[in-house]
Scaffold this active site. Structure first.
Site, mmCIF file in Angstrom:
data_model
loop_
_atom_site.group_PDB
_atom_site.id
_atom_site.type_symbol
_atom_site.label_atom_id
_atom_site.label_comp_id
_atom_site.label_asym_id
_atom_site.label_seq_id
_atom_site.Cartn_x
_atom_site.Cartn_y
_atom_site.Cartn_z
ATOM 1 C CE LYS A 74 -4.499 -1.594 2.094
ATOM 2 N NZ LYS A 74 -5.374 -1.499 2.915
ATOM 3 C CE LYS A 98 -5.030 -8.752 -1.541
ATOM 4 N NZ LYS A 98 -5.047 -8.861 0.160
ATOM 5 C CE LYS A 150 -11.741 -3.281 0.407
ATOM 6 N NZ LYS A 150 -12.264 -4.131 1.238
#
Ligand code: TYM
Length: 335
Positions: free
Chosen positions: A113, A196, A199
């Site tokens: 992230k 994977k 969202k």
């Protein structure tokens, strides 16, 4: 004493997705039959990346509605919102103070992230996210934590922090087990089957949402990326697209991938896609409809979450009090 489980899903989108459903939810619904189950909505984790305030509040309700529509029974399980139980933030601070910079920096979710937003711009909340997760878990002394494979590292850190705290301050926390399902542990993006399903994936068509219309769900499965060749075979390295579709089928139908290989021997990719699309719609369509029905009465959802928060607070309070005493905080005078 009935053993306890605890887990949660972030309310950071309007809908949960097929990875959440097969990687965790299906397992949760079964576990609540024989465990004292705590399922919560980690809204404090959601704000580690920017959220629109009105959207966030609505998404918490939508997530609660989806939990219930998937089969979580709020009478049987304790269903609550993280920010309604202040002990999560209070224990998180203590957990942060037990964690080394090095071990926090090794968390792959943080690294991914932070890389996406550029590490200078990544918030400190993203860095301390796993310690809040450890607090979520340890506050309730669960025997195990049912999650998908991608949460393994966070649960490992939680176990390490529990052991470290127990060693420094005396036996306090139960060291929880990780419970990853045998099938559906990791669902991949339908357009990019080596990443994977999430969202934050690149193509909206790679993400199958529980709240999608029947038509949209079917279309996403039918237009899933497949592999070279024509044989329907489970081989993650050589055939990531087909293997992902077989895993989804297997998790929904209960048939082993080898059984599906036999069933589809000599048939084409298109057959698998059409039949899987039907299976997905048959299973998820009613879940979406039930969630929409529940959302028509937000007052009832809020009342149910308030009851859950009360139960959660009474479980969390004595654990936090013990931790405060063990670390040497002067007890606050009553009144
Ligand atoms: P979250 O919200 O990303 O995901 C919720 C659950 O869904 C599983 N999952 C998947 N499983 C299989 N394939 C996928 N593609 C996939 N994507 C998601 C996750 O493994 C998870 O079980 N940090 C957690 C939320 C959290 C939590 C907790 C979980 C906060 N505190 C305490 C357990 C206990 C998260 O972001 O999950």
């Amino acid at each position: 004493m009935t053993e306890r489980v605890l887990s949660g899903m972030q309310p950071s989108a309007d809908s949960l997705h097929l990875g959440n459903y097969l990687g965790a939810m299906v397992n949760w619904v079964q576990l609540q039959e024989s465990y004292d189950a705590f399922f919560f909505i980690p809204d404090m984790h959601a704000i580690t990346v920017a959220q629109d305030p009105a959207d966030l509040a609505e998404r918490v309700r939508r997530t609660a509605a989806q939990y219930i529509a998937c089969g979580i029974d709020p009478e049987r399980s304790t269903l609550f919102v993280q920010s309604h139980v202040p002990q999560h933030a209070q224990l998180a601070w203590v957990m942060i103070c037990q964690t080394g910079m090095g071990e926090a920096g090794r968390m792959t979710q943080f690294k991914d992230k932070a890389a996406k937003s550029g590490s200078e711009h990544a918030g400190v909340g993203l860095f301390t996210y796993p310690m809040l997760q450890a607090a979520d878990i340890l506050l309730y002394q669960p025997h195990s934590v049912p999650v998908g494979e991608d949460q393994k590292q966070h649960v490992e850190l939680t176990r390490n922090l529990a052991q470290r705290f127990n060693h420094r301050y005396g036996e306090t926390f139960r060291v929880p087990e990780l419970a990853v399902p045998a099938s559906g542990a990791r669902i991949y993006d339908l357009q990019n089957p080596t990443a994977k399903m999430s969202k934050s994936g690149e193509s909206p068509n790679g993400l199958l949402n529980l709240m999608d219309t029947d038509k949209k769900m079917a279309k996403k499965i039918r237009s899933a990326v497949t592999d070279d060749g024509s044989e329907i075979r489970f081989d993650r390295a050589a055939k990531p697209g087909i293997s992902n579709l077989l895993s989804i089928h297997s998790a929904l139908s209960g048939k082993a991938p080898s059984e599906l290989e036999e069933e589809y021997a000599g048939r084409m990719y298109g057959h698998l896609k059409v039949e899987l699309a039907e299976l997905v719609v048959e299973r998820l369509g009613p879940v979406r409809d039930r969630a929409l029905e529940l959302l028509e009465d937000p007052g009832e959802l809020d009342a149910l979450l308030a009851r859950g928060a009360q139960k959660a607070r009474s479980a969390a309070e004595p654990v936090l009090a013990e931790v405060y005493q063990k670390v040497g905080f002067l007890p606050a005078a009553p009144g």
